[in-house]
Each structure stands twice: as structure tokens, then as C-alpha cells.
Design a protein around this motif. Structure first.
Motif, PDB file in Angstrom:
ATOM      1  N   TYR A  73      92.251 -29.649  38.624  1.00  0.00           N
ATOM      2  CA  TYR A  73      91.096 -30.426  38.170  1.00  0.00           C
ATOM      3  C   TYR A  73      90.792 -31.556  39.156  1.00  0.00           C
ATOM      4  CZ  TYR A  73      88.201 -33.651  35.554  1.00  0.00           C
ATOM      5  OH  TYR A  73      87.197 -34.505  35.189  1.00  0.00           O
ATOM      6  N   LYS A  74      91.801 -32.313  39.513  1.00  0.00           N
ATOM      7  CA  LYS A  74      91.595 -33.450  40.425  1.00  0.00           C
ATOM      8  C   LYS A  74      91.134 -32.991  41.806  1.00  0.00           C
ATOM      9  CE  LYS A  74      94.703 -36.761  38.221  1.00  0.00           C
ATOM     10  NZ  LYS A  74      95.945 -37.534  38.343  1.00  0.00           N
ATOM     11  N   GLN A  75      91.700 -31.877  42.276  1.00  0.00           N
ATOM     12  CA  GLN A  75      91.363 -31.394  43.615  1.00  0.00           C
ATOM     13  C   GLN A  75      89.939 -30.841  43.697  1.00  0.00           C
ATOM     14  OE1 GLN A  75      94.168 -28.592  45.254  1.00  0.00           O
ATOM     15  NE2 GLN A  75      92.893 -28.148  47.025  1.00  0.00           N
ATOM     16  N   TYR A  76      89.472 -30.177  42.649  1.00  0.00           N
ATOM     17  CA  TYR A  76      88.205 -29.449  42.735  1.00  0.00           C
ATOM     18  C   TYR A  76      87.059 -30.035  41.908  1.00  0.00           C
ATOM     19  CZ  TYR A  76      90.972 -25.888  45.088  1.00  0.00           C
ATOM     20  OH  TYR A  76      91.783 -25.222  45.971  1.00  0.00           O
ATOM     21  N   ASP A  78      85.154 -32.563  42.234  1.00  0.00           N
ATOM     22  CA  ASP A  78      83.993 -32.995  43.013  1.00  0.00           C
ATOM     23  C   ASP A  78      83.189 -31.818  43.581  1.00  0.00           C
ATOM     24  OD1 ASP A  78      84.614 -35.651  42.482  1.00  0.00           O
ATOM     25  OD2 ASP A  78      85.758 -35.900  44.334  1.00  0.00           O
ATOM     26  N   GLN A  79      83.722 -30.609  43.441  1.00  0.00           N
ATOM     27  CA  GLN A  79      83.016 -29.410  43.888  1.00  0.00           C
ATOM     28  C   GLN A  79      82.332 -28.696  42.723  1.00  0.00           C
ATOM     29  OE1 GLN A  79      85.386 -26.870  46.529  1.00  0.00           O
ATOM     30  NE2 GLN A  79      86.746 -28.611  46.890  1.00  0.00           N
ATOM     31  N   GLY A  80      82.319 -29.342  41.558  1.00  0.00           N
ATOM     32  CA  GLY A  80      81.661 -28.736  40.401  1.00  0.00           C
ATOM     33  C   GLY A  80      82.601 -27.985  39.486  1.00  0.00           C
ATOM     34  N   TYR A  81      83.883 -28.355  39.496  1.00  0.00           N
ATOM     35  CA  TYR A  81      84.889 -27.696  38.651  1.00  0.00           C
ATOM     36  C   TYR A  81      85.230 -28.583  37.459  1.00  0.00           C
ATOM     37  CZ  TYR A  81      89.482 -25.800  37.318  1.00  0.00           C
ATOM     38  OH  TYR A  81      90.545 -25.274  36.633  1.00  0.00           O
ATOM     39  N   ASP A  82      85.409 -27.965  36.310  1.00  0.00           N
ATOM     40  CA  ASP A  82      85.799 -28.698  35.114  1.00  0.00           C
ATOM     41  C   ASP A  82      86.839 -27.886  34.347  1.00  0.00           C
ATOM     42  OD1 ASP A  82      85.854 -30.715  33.230  1.00  0.00           O
ATOM     43  OD2 ASP A  82      83.763 -30.510  32.649  1.00  0.00           O
ATOM     44  N   THR A  83      87.543 -28.573  33.479  1.00  0.00           N
ATOM     45  CA  THR A  83      88.550 -27.940  32.639  1.00  0.00           C
ATOM     46  C   THR A  83      88.329 -28.379  31.206  1.00  0.00           C
ATOM     47  OG1 THR A  83      90.160 -27.944  34.442  1.00  0.00           O
ATOM     48  CG2 THR A  83      91.036 -27.710  32.208  1.00  0.00           C
ATOM     49  N   PRO A 106      93.196 -35.764  32.475  1.00  0.00           N
ATOM     50  CA  PRO A 106      91.930 -36.267  33.012  1.00  0.00           C
ATOM     51  C   PRO A 106      90.705 -35.451  32.616  1.00  0.00           C
ATOM     52  CG  PRO A 106      93.062 -35.022  34.692  1.00  0.00           C
ATOM     53  CD  PRO A 106      93.973 -35.055  33.483  1.00  0.00           C
ATOM     54  N   PHE A 107      90.911 -34.319  31.970  1.00  0.00           N
ATOM     55  CA  PHE A 107      89.818 -33.435  31.587  1.00  0.00           C
ATOM     56  C   PHE A 107      89.628 -33.484  30.075  1.00  0.00           C
ATOM     57  CE2 PHE A 107      93.687 -31.159  32.873  1.00  0.00           C
ATOM     58  CZ  PHE A 107      94.177 -30.813  31.629  1.00  0.00           C
ATOM     59  N   THR A 108      88.630 -32.792  29.597  1.00  0.00           N
ATOM     60  CA  THR A 108      88.309 -32.786  28.173  1.00  0.00           C
ATOM     61  C   THR A 108      89.317 -31.934  27.407  1.00  0.00           C
ATOM     62  OG1 THR A 108      85.970 -33.041  28.683  1.00  0.00           O
ATOM     63  CG2 THR A 108      86.512 -32.283  26.469  1.00  0.00           C
ATOM     64  N   VAL A 109      89.874 -32.539  26.370  1.00  0.00           N
ATOM     65  CA  VAL A 109      90.776 -31.837  25.456  1.00  0.00           C
ATOM     66  C   VAL A 109      90.026 -31.678  24.141  1.00  0.00           C
ATOM     67  CG1 VAL A 109      92.991 -31.889  24.253  1.00  0.00           C
ATOM     68  CG2 VAL A 109      92.806 -32.827  26.577  1.00  0.00           C
ATOM     69  N   ILE A 151      96.848 -16.554  43.116  1.00  0.00           N
ATOM     70  CA  ILE A 151      95.712 -15.742  42.677  1.00  0.00           C
ATOM     71  C   ILE A 151      94.705 -16.622  41.936  1.00  0.00           C
ATOM     72  CG2 ILE A 151      94.993 -13.896  41.090  1.00  0.00           C
ATOM     73  CD1 ILE A 151      97.596 -12.442  41.864  1.00  0.00           C
ATOM     74  N   PHE A 152      95.204 -17.519  41.085  1.00  0.00           N
ATOM     75  CA  PHE A 152      94.293 -18.418  40.372  1.00  0.00           C
ATOM     76  C   PHE A 152      93.498 -19.264  41.354  1.00  0.00           C
ATOM     77  CE2 PHE A 152      93.224 -22.612  38.801  1.00  0.00           C
ATOM     78  CZ  PHE A 152      92.347 -22.265  37.782  1.00  0.00           C
ATOM     79  N   GLU A 153      94.184 -19.897  42.296  1.00  0.00           N
ATOM     80  CA  GLU A 153      93.493 -20.799  43.212  1.00  0.00           C
ATOM     81  C   GLU A 153      92.507 -20.042  44.094  1.00  0.00           C
ATOM     82  OE1 GLU A 153      94.266 -24.930  45.539  1.00  0.00           O
ATOM     83  OE2 GLU A 153      95.985 -23.618  45.236  1.00  0.00           O
ATOM     84  N   LYS A 154      92.850 -18.852  44.535  1.00  0.00           N
ATOM     85  CA  LYS A 154      91.928 -18.039  45.351  1.00  0.00           C
ATOM     86  C   LYS A 154      90.690 -17.668  44.530  1.00  0.00           C
ATOM     87  CE  LYS A 154      90.904 -14.937  48.739  1.00  0.00           C
ATOM     88  NZ  LYS A 154      89.458 -15.016  48.830  1.00  0.00           N
ATOM     89  N   THR A 155      90.902 -17.262  43.287  1.00  0.00           N
ATOM     90  CA  THR A 155      89.770 -16.914  42.412  1.00  0.00           C
ATOM     91  C   THR A 155      88.903 -18.139  42.165  1.00  0.00           C
ATOM     92  OG1 THR A 155      91.155 -15.237  41.342  1.00  0.00           O
ATOM     93  CG2 THR A 155      89.137 -15.878  40.192  1.00  0.00           C
ATOM     94  N   LEU A 156      89.528 -19.293  41.964  1.00  0.00           N
ATOM     95  CA  LEU A 156      88.785 -20.534  41.757  1.00  0.00           C
ATOM     96  C   LEU A 156      87.963 -20.886  42.994  1.00  0.00           C
ATOM     97  CD1 LEU A 156      88.030 -23.136  40.292  1.00  0.00           C
ATOM     98  CD2 LEU A 156      90.249 -24.090  40.997  1.00  0.00           C
ATOM     99  N   GLN A 157      88.573 -20.822  44.162  1.00  0.00           N
ATOM    100  CA  GLN A 157      87.861 -21.148  45.400  1.00  0.00           C
ATOM    101  C   GLN A 157      86.691 -20.200  45.633  1.00  0.00           C
ATOM    102  OE1 GLN A 157      91.086 -21.026  48.210  1.00  0.00           O
ATOM    103  NE2 GLN A 157      91.699 -23.140  47.809  1.00  0.00           N
ATOM    104  N   ASP A 158      86.928 -18.907  45.407  1.00  0.00           N
ATOM    105  CA  ASP A 158      85.862 -17.909  45.581  1.00  0.00           C
ATOM    106  C   ASP A 158      84.701 -18.180  44.611  1.00  0.00           C
ATOM    107  OD1 ASP A 158      87.418 -16.716  47.530  1.00  0.00           O
ATOM    108  OD2 ASP A 158      87.979 -14.983  46.283  1.00  0.00           O
ATOM    109  N   THR A 159      85.030 -18.540  43.393  1.00  0.00           N
ATOM    110  CA  THR A 159      84.000 -18.796  42.386  1.00  0.00           C
ATOM    111  C   THR A 159      83.232 -20.059  42.703  1.00  0.00           C
ATOM    112  OG1 THR A 159      85.403 -17.682  40.747  1.00  0.00           O
ATOM    113  CG2 THR A 159      83.573 -19.002  39.899  1.00  0.00           C
ATOM    114  N   LEU A 160      83.921 -21.093  43.167  1.00  0.00           N
ATOM    115  CA  LEU A 160      83.256 -22.331  43.560  1.00  0.00           C
ATOM    116  C   LEU A 160      82.320 -22.118  44.749  1.00  0.00           C
ATOM    117  CD1 LEU A 160      86.172 -24.888  43.171  1.00  0.00           C
ATOM    118  CD2 LEU A 160      83.992 -24.958  41.939  1.00  0.00           C
TER     119      LEU A 160
END
Length: 163
Positions: A73-76, A78-83, A106-109, A151-160
Motif C-alpha cells: 500500500y505504501k509503495q504503490y 501514489d500510483q493509484g493503488y488502494d487496499t 494505513p488503508f481502509t478497514v 506473483i502478487f507484486e508482478k500482477t500488481l505492477q502489470d495492472t497499475l
């Protein structure tokens, strides 16, 4: 023969494009309620890449994954990622609030008090289960249990990277 091979390659590419485009599934449009009582819907998240993560305070794997969930969440962000962390209906509200506060999430619970959000997302009963949504609100991938971080981070980066 050369024309046949070229035609075959073009046909296979077309099938691949069709499968990719037709296999997206829209996330269910549900109403989330944050710990602060704020309500919002899945449709309000469009324009962002969002991880909808079903978890519980008594889930060992969920708690083990939480530092990574925070870090992504913290890393991404600013690129339009939310949790959106969805606490299961069986998780007592005071436990969820204490965990979120003590760990500075730091994200919405959100609280799924009646289980309707979990039901709408394929009737989730056990945790952790997470859905990565693209900017259009489609489910890109479902992650179950102790999933592979790479795999999660690669999928996240590709989607972003997609508009």
C-alpha cells in the motif's frame, strides 16, 4: 505453407485477445462500511487498482501477511493503488478496531457485519482471500491463502501499468 502458418498465428493471436478480453469479471457492487462508519461502494473505487482483502484477527496467515499488505500500500498508493481490508462477520468488532489501531493500518478497514460482502465475493468463508481489481472495477486475479509475493507484486505492477 507460409501463408497457412501466418494465418494460423493471426488466428491464435485473435483467440488469445478474445479470451483475455472476455475472461474479465466485474467485481460485485457491494456497500462497504469503514471502521469510522463511512459507507462506499465498489463502484466508487473505479479509477484505482484496488486489493479487496478478506481477513480476520484470528487468522494466522492474515496477520503474517499484514506487514506486506501495508508495505505494498505504501509503495504503490501514489500510483493509484488502494487496499480495502474486509474484516469477516465472525471477527468481533472490538478486535478489528484494536488491531487496526495498534498496527497503524494505513488503508481502509471495513466491517462485514452481516457477511453480505463476503457472500457477494464468491461466498468467502475462510481467510485470507484477496481480489485484485483493475481501474475499471474488474477482478484481475484472486489470491488465496499464503500466496506467492513475487506473483502478487508482478500482477500488481502489470495492472497499475494499464490505463
Amino acid at each position: 505453407m507460409k501463408k497457412f502458418i501466418i494465418s494460423l498465428v493471426i488466428a491464435m493471436a485473435g483467440v488469445g485477445v478474445w479470451f483475455t478480453l472476455s475472461s474479465t469479471e466485474a467485481a460485485p457492487n457491494v456497500t462497504f462500511t469503514s471502521l469510522e462508519g463511512k459507507q462506499f461502494q465498489t463502484s466508487d473505487l473505479q479509477g484505482k487498482v484496488v486489493l479487496v482483502k478478506f481477513w480476520a484477527t484470528n487468522c494466522v496467515t492474515c496477520i503474517q501477511q499484514m506487514p506486506d499488505t501495508i508495505a505494498y500500500y505504501k509503495q504503490y498508493k501514489d500510483q493509484g493503488y488502494d487496499t480495502i481490508a474486509v474484516a469477516m462477520a465472525y471477527d468481533p468488532e472490538p478486535f478489528v478496531k484494536n488491531y487496526a489501531r495498534d498496527n497503524n493500518l494505513p488503508f481502509t478497514v471495513t466491517l462485514d457485519k452481516d457477511g453480505s460482502v463476503a457472500k457477494a465475493f464468491d461466498d468467502i468463508k475462510f481467510t485470507p482471500v484477496a481480489f485484485l481489481l483493475d481501474r475499471q472495477g474488474n477482478i484481475v486475479k484472486r489470491f488465496i491463502g499464503n500466496y506467492d509475493k513475487a506473483i502478487f507484486e508482478k500482477t500488481l505492477q502489470d495492472t497499475l501499468a494499464k490505463a
